[in-house]
Design a protein around this motif. Structure first.
Motif, PDB file in Angstrom:
ATOM      1  N   SER A 238     -31.319  -1.749   3.352  1.00 55.63           N
ATOM      2  CA  SER A 238     -31.342  -3.091   4.048  1.00 55.63           C
ATOM      3  C   SER A 238     -29.935  -3.638   3.708  1.00 55.63           C
ATOM      4  N   ASN A 239     -29.777  -4.810   4.056  1.00 57.52           N
ATOM      5  CA  ASN A 239     -28.507  -5.568   4.099  1.00 57.52           C
ATOM      6  C   ASN A 239     -28.377  -6.519   2.811  1.00 57.52           C
ATOM      7  N   TYR A 240     -29.720  -6.418   2.122  1.00 60.41           N
ATOM      8  CA  TYR A 240     -29.643  -7.164   0.984  1.00 60.41           C
ATOM      9  C   TYR A 240     -28.903  -6.852  -0.328  1.00 60.41           C
ATOM     10  N   CYS A 241     -28.719  -7.771  -1.000  1.00 58.75           N
ATOM     11  CA  CYS A 241     -27.799  -7.738  -2.499  1.00 58.75           C
ATOM     12  C   CYS A 241     -28.764  -8.345  -3.495  1.00 58.75           C
ATOM     13  N   HIS A 242     -29.068  -7.468  -4.862  1.00 55.05           N
ATOM     14  CA  HIS A 242     -29.662  -8.207  -5.733  1.00 55.05           C
ATOM     15  C   HIS A 242     -28.961  -8.254  -6.936  1.00 55.05           C
ATOM     16  N   ILE A 243     -28.917  -9.508  -7.569  1.00 55.78           N
ATOM     17  CA  ILE A 243     -27.821  -9.484  -8.848  1.00 55.78           C
ATOM     18  C   ILE A 243     -28.448 -10.214  -9.957  1.00 55.78           C
ATOM     19  N   GLY A 244     -28.373  -9.579 -11.266  1.00 53.42           N
ATOM     20  CA  GLY A 244     -28.979  -9.937 -12.468  1.00 53.42           C
ATOM     21  C   GLY A 244     -27.926 -10.241 -13.230  1.00 53.42           C
TER      22      GLY A 244
ATOM     23  N   VAL B 287     -26.770  -4.615  -7.090  1.00 55.05           N
ATOM     24  CA  VAL B 287     -27.074  -3.449  -6.347  1.00 55.05           C
ATOM     25  C   VAL B 287     -27.082  -3.739  -4.864  1.00 55.05           C
ATOM     26  N   ILE B 288     -26.586  -2.822  -4.172  1.00 56.53           N
ATOM     27  CA  ILE B 288     -26.158  -2.996  -2.720  1.00 56.53           C
ATOM     28  C   ILE B 288     -26.519  -1.420  -2.238  1.00 56.53           C
ATOM     29  N   ASP B 289     -26.768  -1.337  -0.725  1.00 54.10           N
ATOM     30  CA  ASP B 289     -26.815  -0.288   0.030  1.00 54.10           C
ATOM     31  C   ASP B 289     -25.324  -0.225   0.591  1.00 54.10           C
ATOM     32  N   ASN B 290     -24.659   1.166   0.083  1.00 53.22           N
ATOM     33  CA  ASN B 290     -23.217   1.047   0.340  1.00 53.22           C
ATOM     34  C   ASN B 290     -22.872   1.337   1.817  1.00 53.22           C
TER      35      ASN B 290
END
Length: 351
Positions: free
Chosen positions: A296-302, A315-318
């Motif tokens: 996906s084109n999404y980015c999750h941040i914690g 985390v991202i898809d490179n």
């Protein structure tokens, strides 16, 4: 439906394959041509069998065939050509567009247009820039960090740079950090490209984890330069990249000292406010996981804090948010299309 013709240069690598997949399903961009001098005449589906039902009988073309497609229309050009080769190639297409009155918009996913000057580029890559006369025509940033630009074209940041910037830029812009930034990132084997090398050989990569180019990765100066351009402050970044035992995705951990103590909830709140309205960024409680964003084109941040120290995880898809997806996102914006067009496919969590 707009149907703006789109061309892809450097069409046989992993990033190019993802660009083709995204463009084949895009509601407003029509895949019109793919350049590969080495594979000219070969069906695209021969190189990318998973696209056989999406690209039909489309074949790779050589450079001259793609140049002949510039005929006065509004067109989109994506370059996934190698670093060092992309600049001169893009320059030739821009020159042809000017000669044919073609309104050409370029998004380059190589490193060739990520630096503000030829000297800055040469200092990192050790070679002369292939088209220094075009550098002022390109902006380089993540779309979440640059709301508008008067530059005609975009140089998309690298995959590690994307993950680093997702943490470093808000921390810098909001003046939350006291001192240096320290980051450790893990990437999948697709980050090394399609050509087999020792670092992507399955017996070496499987069930293995190792650092490479510690404190010397070329995405670090790219990140600090973009931070400086957008915030007025150049952070000091100490970055250690790692090769992980999986195919795609990046997990980035950034740490440092806070300018003033705050709780984890307070830091999360600052980051959530910063990314409010950004469709592809989710700041959430807990620790983000690669499998929730891969494909996906999404980015999750914690984020968490401990008195005056912080840890931000990204985390991202490179291949997508870090390359092809981010490039399509920028092209959508530059062409006045919906920024999310063609990019809302959810992740593939059980791959």
């Amino acid at each position: 439906m707009t149907d703006i013709p789109a061309l892809v240069l450097g069409g046989t690598g992993y990033v190019a394959g993802e660009l083709l997949r995204l463009l084949a399903a895009h509601p407003d961009l029509q895949l019109a041509g793919v350049m590969s001098d080495s594979q000219a005449g070969t069906p695209v589906a021969t190189v990318f069998p998973h696209l056989q039902h999406s690209v039909g009988k489309l074949r790779f073309s050589d450079r001259e065939a793609l140049l002949s497609m510039l005929n006065g229309e509004r067109m989109a050009l994506f370059s996934a050509a190698p670093h060092g080769a992309s600049a001169a190639l893009v320059a030739r297409f821009i020159e042809q567009a000017e000669q044919t009155n073609t309104a050409l918009t370029v998004v380059d996913v190589s490193a060739d247009f990520r630096y503000p000057s030829a000297a800055a580029y040469s200092a990192v890559y050790g070679t002369e820039h292939g088209a220094p006369q075009l550098l002022n025509d390109f902006a380089s940033a993540l779309p979440e960090h640059l709301a508008t630009t008067d530059r005609a074209h975009i140089g998309h940041p690298g995959c590690f740079a994307t993950a680093l910037l997702m943490a470093a830029l808000p921390l810098t812009k909001l003046q939350l950090v006291s001192g240096d930034l320290y980051a450790s990132g893990i990437t999948g084997s697709t980050g090394s490209g399609r050509t087999p090398v020792a670092g992507t050989h399955h017996p070496q990569r499987h069930s293995n984890l190792y650092a490479y180019k510690p404190l010397a990765h070329r995405h670090a100066p790219e990140v600090t330069g973009i931070c400086a351009a957008l915030t007025g402050h150049r952070p000091v970044l100490h970055f250690v990249p790692h090769s992980g035992p999986f195919a795609r995705g990046i997990h980035m951990t950034m740490q440092g000292r806070l300018h003033a103590p705050q709780t984890s909830d307070e830091l999360l709140g600052r980051l959530q406010s910063f990314y409010e309205g950004c469709e592809f960024v989710s700041v959430r409680e807990g620790t983000p996981r690669i499998k929730d964003v891969v494909g996906s084109n999404y980015c999750h941040i914690g984020a968490v804090t401990d008195a005056d120290s912080f840890t931000v995880m990204v985390v991202i898809d490179n291949l997508l948010k870090g390359a092809a997806g981010g490039a399509v996102q920028w092209m959508n914006r530059q062409l006045g299309l919906a920024e999310t067009a063609g990019l809302e496919t959810p992740a593939l969590p059980w791959t």
